[in-house]
Structure formats: C-alpha cells, structure tokens
Design a protein around this motif. Sequence first.
Motif, mmCIF file in Angstrom:
data_model
loop_
_atom_site.group_PDB
_atom_site.id
_atom_site.type_symbol
_atom_site.label_atom_id
_atom_site.label_comp_id
_atom_site.label_asym_id
_atom_site.label_seq_id
_atom_site.Cartn_x
_atom_site.Cartn_y
_atom_site.Cartn_z
ATOM 1 N N ALA A 88 -41.106 46.945 -15.662
ATOM 2 C CA ALA A 88 -40.213 47.692 -14.770
ATOM 3 C C ALA A 88 -39.026 46.831 -14.359
ATOM 4 N N LEU A 89 -37.818 47.367 -14.536
ATOM 5 C CA LEU A 89 -36.590 46.730 -14.063
ATOM 6 C C LEU A 89 -36.090 47.568 -12.899
ATOM 7 N N ARG A 90 -35.694 46.928 -11.799
ATOM 8 C CA ARG A 90 -35.292 47.683 -10.599
ATOM 9 C C ARG A 90 -34.136 46.988 -9.901
ATOM 10 N N TYR A 91 -33.227 47.825 -9.402
ATOM 11 C CA TYR A 91 -32.087 47.342 -8.620
ATOM 12 C C TYR A 91 -31.901 48.297 -7.447
ATOM 13 N N MET A 111 -24.915 54.710 -2.682
ATOM 14 C CA MET A 111 -25.418 53.802 -3.693
ATOM 15 C C MET A 111 -26.821 54.223 -4.060
ATOM 16 N N SER A 112 -27.094 54.216 -5.341
ATOM 17 C CA SER A 112 -28.422 54.655 -5.756
ATOM 18 C C SER A 112 -29.231 53.527 -6.377
ATOM 19 N N VAL A 113 -30.535 53.699 -6.279
ATOM 20 C CA VAL A 113 -31.480 52.747 -6.849
ATOM 21 C C VAL A 113 -31.518 52.968 -8.357
ATOM 22 N N VAL A 114 -31.553 51.882 -9.106
ATOM 23 C CA VAL A 114 -31.671 51.950 -10.557
ATOM 24 C C VAL A 114 -33.065 51.462 -10.932
ATOM 25 N N GLU A 115 -33.808 52.315 -11.623
ATOM 26 C CA GLU A 115 -35.110 51.928 -12.144
ATOM 27 C C GLU A 115 -35.118 52.219 -13.627
ATOM 28 N N GLN A 116 -35.562 51.250 -14.389
ATOM 29 C CA GLN A 116 -35.588 51.408 -15.839
ATOM 30 C C GLN A 116 -36.825 50.688 -16.358
ATOM 31 N N TYR A 117 -37.485 51.310 -17.306
ATOM 32 C CA TYR A 117 -38.622 50.651 -17.940
ATOM 33 C C TYR A 117 -38.168 50.102 -19.279
ATOM 34 N N ALA A 118 -38.677 48.936 -19.623
ATOM 35 C CA ALA A 118 -38.300 48.286 -20.866
ATOM 36 C C ALA A 118 -39.556 47.850 -21.601
ATOM 37 N N ARG A 119 -39.490 47.890 -22.913
ATOM 38 C CA ARG A 119 -40.565 47.338 -23.727
ATOM 39 C C ARG A 119 -40.301 45.848 -23.875
#
Length: 125
Positions: free
Chosen positions: A30-33, A1-9
């Motif tokens: 920052a959005l993170r899972y 399982m991998s970490v999900v990191e996403q940046y959002a405006r």
Amino acid sequence: MSVVEQYARAHIVTDADDRVDEERGAVRVALRYDPEEDPRAVRVGLPPGPGSREWTFSRSLLEQGLRAPAESGSVRVWPCGRVQAVVEFHSAQGCSVVQFETKTLLRFLRRTYTAAAEPAHSVSG
C-alpha cells in the motif's frame, strides 16, 4: 486536498526470511499520501508477515531515490536498472528490501503532487 491511496505489486525480501522472494512472487504493497496529515510525507505499508509495518518518510526522498541513491534515517531508495527501484527499510527488527517498478512509483508521486495542488475546499455557487 485529497488522500492518495495506491496499491503496487512489489517483491519483498527481509533478513528474517530465508526464502528468495522470487519463489513466492510479488505481493501487494500500500502506498499512501495524506496532504492534510503531512504534505511532505508518504507512507508505504508492507503486507502481513516478516517485516510487516507501515513506514512514513519524505516524499522528496522517494523522488530523489528514483534518480540516484538517496538515504534519510532508516530509509534508503535507489534506482535498480532502467525499470525498477528499491526501497530499503531498517528497524530494530531487521531490514526489509522492497523492489518496485519505477513507473508505479512515478505514477504515485504524480498523483501526490496533483492532490497537494487541489484546493482544500471547493465552493459551488
């Protein structure tokens, strides 16, 4: 399982700030899972400034809130028109309202479900 990191405006308004956010433009949130840390939770990290903080809340709350108003504890999520969603955070320091494009949050949620479905270890032979 991998970490999900996403940046959002996103546009952020806090009750500690008397300026209208549109005057300042969008900021990077920052959005993170991390499914190994907690497979049912997502994190939203607000940038430095008034209301700065990392919030952890239920992934299902985010999903439900994109369709209809949803609330759990100090976090509220609701759709705002056809293309935006609002996430509202309450703390002893005040309230932060964060407005996202719905498609950004949907893309993040899709990525979290894909990451959660990945096998924990891949074996190559």
